[in-house]
Write a protein that holds these residues in place. Sequence first.
Motif, PDB file in Angstrom:
ATOM      1  N   ARG A  66      35.357  42.710  39.798  1.00  9.39           N
ATOM      2  CA  ARG A  66      35.151  43.023  41.211  1.00  9.39           C
ATOM      3  C   ARG A  66      36.278  42.470  42.079  1.00  9.39           C
ATOM      4  NH1 ARG A  66      28.811  41.012  41.464  1.00  9.39           N
ATOM      5  NH2 ARG A  66      28.047  42.376  39.801  1.00  9.39           N
ATOM      6  N   PRO A  67      36.601  43.168  43.170  1.00 10.87           N
ATOM      7  CA  PRO A  67      37.595  42.635  44.106  1.00 10.87           C
ATOM      8  C   PRO A  67      37.149  41.267  44.629  1.00 10.87           C
ATOM      9  CG  PRO A  67      37.080  44.927  44.615  1.00 10.87           C
ATOM     10  CD  PRO A  67      36.097  44.491  43.583  1.00 10.87           C
ATOM     11  N   GLY A  68      38.095  40.354  44.747  1.00  7.22           N
ATOM     12  CA  GLY A  68      37.774  39.027  45.278  1.00  7.22           C
ATOM     13  C   GLY A  68      37.154  38.076  44.289  1.00  7.22           C
ATOM     14  N   GLN A  71      40.316  43.422  31.419  1.00  5.38           N
ATOM     15  CA  GLN A  71      39.962  42.496  32.494  1.00  5.38           C
ATOM     16  C   GLN A  71      41.161  42.266  33.414  1.00  5.38           C
ATOM     17  OE1 GLN A  71      37.524  39.192  31.157  1.00  5.38           O
ATOM     18  NE2 GLN A  71      38.391  37.854  32.708  1.00  5.38           N
ATOM     19  N   PRO A  72      40.994  42.408  34.719  1.00  4.15           N
ATOM     20  CA  PRO A  72      42.131  42.244  35.637  1.00  4.15           C
ATOM     21  C   PRO A  72      42.530  40.779  35.780  1.00  4.15           C
ATOM     22  CG  PRO A  72      40.107  42.620  36.871  1.00  4.15           C
ATOM     23  CD  PRO A  72      39.752  42.781  35.414  1.00  4.15           C
ATOM     24  N   PRO A  73      43.756  40.514  36.278  1.00  6.14           N
ATOM     25  CA  PRO A  73      44.192  39.130  36.508  1.00  6.14           C
ATOM     26  C   PRO A  73      43.236  38.419  37.464  1.00  6.14           C
ATOM     27  CG  PRO A  73      46.038  40.659  36.708  1.00  6.14           C
ATOM     28  CD  PRO A  73      44.801  41.493  36.627  1.00  6.14           C
ATOM     29  N   ALA A  74      43.050  37.106  37.252  1.00  5.33           N
ATOM     30  CA  ALA A  74      42.112  36.315  38.051  1.00  5.33           C
ATOM     31  C   ALA A  74      42.724  34.966  38.386  1.00  5.33           C
ATOM     32  CB  ALA A  74      40.804  36.122  37.281  1.00  5.33           C
ATOM     33  N   PRO A  75      42.197  34.300  39.420  1.00  2.00           N
ATOM     34  CA  PRO A  75      42.710  32.967  39.753  1.00  2.00           C
ATOM     35  C   PRO A  75      42.161  31.859  38.871  1.00  2.00           C
ATOM     36  CG  PRO A  75      41.041  33.629  41.329  1.00  2.00           C
ATOM     37  CD  PRO A  75      41.249  34.801  40.423  1.00  2.00           C
ATOM     38  N   ILE A  76      41.153  32.174  38.035  1.00  2.00           N
ATOM     39  CA  ILE A  76      40.550  31.163  37.158  1.00  2.00           C
ATOM     40  C   ILE A  76      40.605  31.638  35.712  1.00  2.00           C
ATOM     41  CG2 ILE A  76      39.015  30.304  38.983  1.00  2.00           C
ATOM     42  CD1 ILE A  76      36.736  31.871  37.645  1.00  2.00           C
ATOM     43  N   HIS A  77      40.421  30.685  34.804  1.00  5.33           N
ATOM     44  CA  HIS A  77      40.395  30.999  33.372  1.00  5.33           C
ATOM     45  C   HIS A  77      39.000  31.449  32.964  1.00  5.33           C
ATOM     46  CE1 HIS A  77      44.139  28.819  33.545  1.00  5.33           C
ATOM     47  NE2 HIS A  77      43.537  27.659  33.765  1.00  5.33           N
ATOM     48  N   ALA A 115      47.287  33.483  44.380  1.00  9.74           N
ATOM     49  CA  ALA A 115      47.843  33.398  43.021  1.00  9.74           C
ATOM     50  C   ALA A 115      46.757  33.700  41.987  1.00  9.74           C
ATOM     51  CB  ALA A 115      48.431  32.014  42.780  1.00  9.74           C
ATOM     52  N   ARG A 116      47.180  34.310  40.880  1.00 13.18           N
ATOM     53  CA  ARG A 116      46.238  34.663  39.806  1.00 13.18           C
ATOM     54  C   ARG A 116      46.784  34.199  38.452  1.00 13.18           C
ATOM     55  NH1 ARG A 116      45.131  37.923  43.882  1.00 13.18           N
ATOM     56  NH2 ARG A 116      42.988  38.675  44.144  1.00 13.18           N
ATOM     57  N   PRO A 117      46.819  32.896  38.258  1.00 16.03           N
ATOM     58  CA  PRO A 117      47.349  32.371  36.995  1.00 16.03           C
ATOM     59  C   PRO A 117      46.307  32.237  35.893  1.00 16.03           C
ATOM     60  CG  PRO A 117      46.881  30.561  38.459  1.00 16.03           C
ATOM     61  CD  PRO A 117      46.484  31.820  39.202  1.00 16.03           C
ATOM     62  N   GLY A 118      45.095  32.705  36.150  1.00 14.71           N
ATOM     63  CA  GLY A 118      44.024  32.539  35.172  1.00 14.71           C
ATOM     64  C   GLY A 118      44.346  33.193  33.839  1.00 14.71           C
ATOM     65  N   ARG A 119      43.894  32.564  32.775  1.00  9.20           N
ATOM     66  CA  ARG A 119      44.164  33.058  31.428  1.00  9.20           C
ATOM     67  C   ARG A 119      42.854  33.354  30.707  1.00  9.20           C
ATOM     68  NH1 ARG A 119      48.132  27.883  30.381  1.00  9.20           N
ATOM     69  NH2 ARG A 119      49.827  28.536  31.775  1.00  9.20           N
TER      70      ARG A 119
END
Length: 528
Positions: free
Chosen positions: A71-73, A133-139, A520-524
Amino acid sequence: MLDLLIRGGTVIDGTGAPGFSADVAVEGGVIAAVEPLPPDTPARRVMDAAGKLVTPGFIDIHRHADAAAFRPGFGELELRQGLTTIVNGNCGLSAAPFGPAHREEILAYLAPITGEAPPELETETLAGYFASQPPAPIHTGMLVGAGVLRADAAGYALQRLEKRHYDAIHRSMERALSDGAVGVSLGLGYAPECFYTTRELIEALRPLSGGDVPVTVHMRQEGAGVVDSVREMLTVARTLRIPLQISHLKAMGRDSWGKKIPQVLELLEEARQEGLDVGCDVYPYTAGSTQLLHILPPEFLAGGMEAVVRRLSDPAARRELAERIQSGAGFDDIARLAGWDGIYLTSLHCPEDHPYLGKSLAEIAAMTGQDPLTCCCDLLVREQGEITMIDFMASEEDITAILQSPLSHLISDATYPTEGMPHPRVYGTFPRLLQHFVREKGALTWEQAIHKMTGRPAQRLRLAGKGVLAAGMDADLCVFDPEEFRETGTYQEPCRMAAGMDTVLAAGVPVLEQGVLTGARPGRIIRR
């Protein structure tokens, strides 16, 4: 030169050890040092943390954001309570892997917990799910849901499985683990896993025998039968020699309060002393949240959602259901344990039912002039079973006892229905532990509580590099004023962001800085 130097904070490192004053150096997404550093230490950025705590990023190994991650956000409500790592796929209900044969049935069953699956969500393999799965700010990590594996192999029928079914379950389980699942989750309180005998459950989990893959379990019963349910799972763990995690431990119903949990904790401690790798987790609320279908005995859940709806439309089946709820034998009889006045409906799809949102079944029955069971059945039929509820059934004294056990840690059990009112735990679990159980009650020290939000859950699911603030570990960090960090949501207004989290880093990248999202979306994706 360091990427970031966090100066002058009080470090609580996630191990449970006493806090201490130190600087924290970050370089290349990893913690480079945790110690007092010279004033002239070169760094591209310096952050002043005087008067604040510096901790590992918080970890929630029990969420149901499988579809919400698209989902967005996504990530903001998690970041604002300090979460840098979450694990989905809990309670046997993962959004992958399953193929086309029972896809629509499975998605319909998941929807009240995970929300509607978007078209881009890949379900056939866990590798495909991760890739979509889209990029996310969390892992994010994923457990493979054993309930979904069974439904994929045999549907939701109440039946004894054949060798071909077990072979299919085993193949899917092994592939999901190869794709990176961090463990296997069970949902013995839900269809179709509620149909397993103990022997059959052991057979379904046979590929895990003697290994180090954690198994998490929503047990068969969490009310009057909770002690026997723990004994069942310890039998499974002993037989297969596997790590076992009891999910969202509780004792539902006033008659069980103060009686069952001491027995359960003693059983777990005895198992630990004999060498079993066991633990438990708990959410810090006296109310739970799940599908309204969960009030039904197992035999009423057979055959999938269409069969359940047909059954509940049958007057004879309703009379049988009334007798089963009256006796309460052999299942978690939530209608009796919480009472009709303790079950509140939190997601309803039909426009004519929207006035009932947030009201108890007792209130809705009074509004409609029906008895509560008839009202409940009519709603489940009209809504095709897709209703979520909040049910008040646990004791804060029991929650405190579980939290104080060295075998426990914190989880949220956050569900993400597409519509309606979620449980406030979705937004506020982690600040609530510190606000209520540390600051207000003094039930835990700051160090104990942080350990139960970081180091302990990382250890339980073998999340390498996570959970401890030390040189060489991943630079997932929280910086906050302990007196300002708080939950703001309520049961009546749950969709309120937590307040007071200052700065959060994921993989060394600021994702929340001075209370502002950075974008930023550094989540892995965390893989086993």
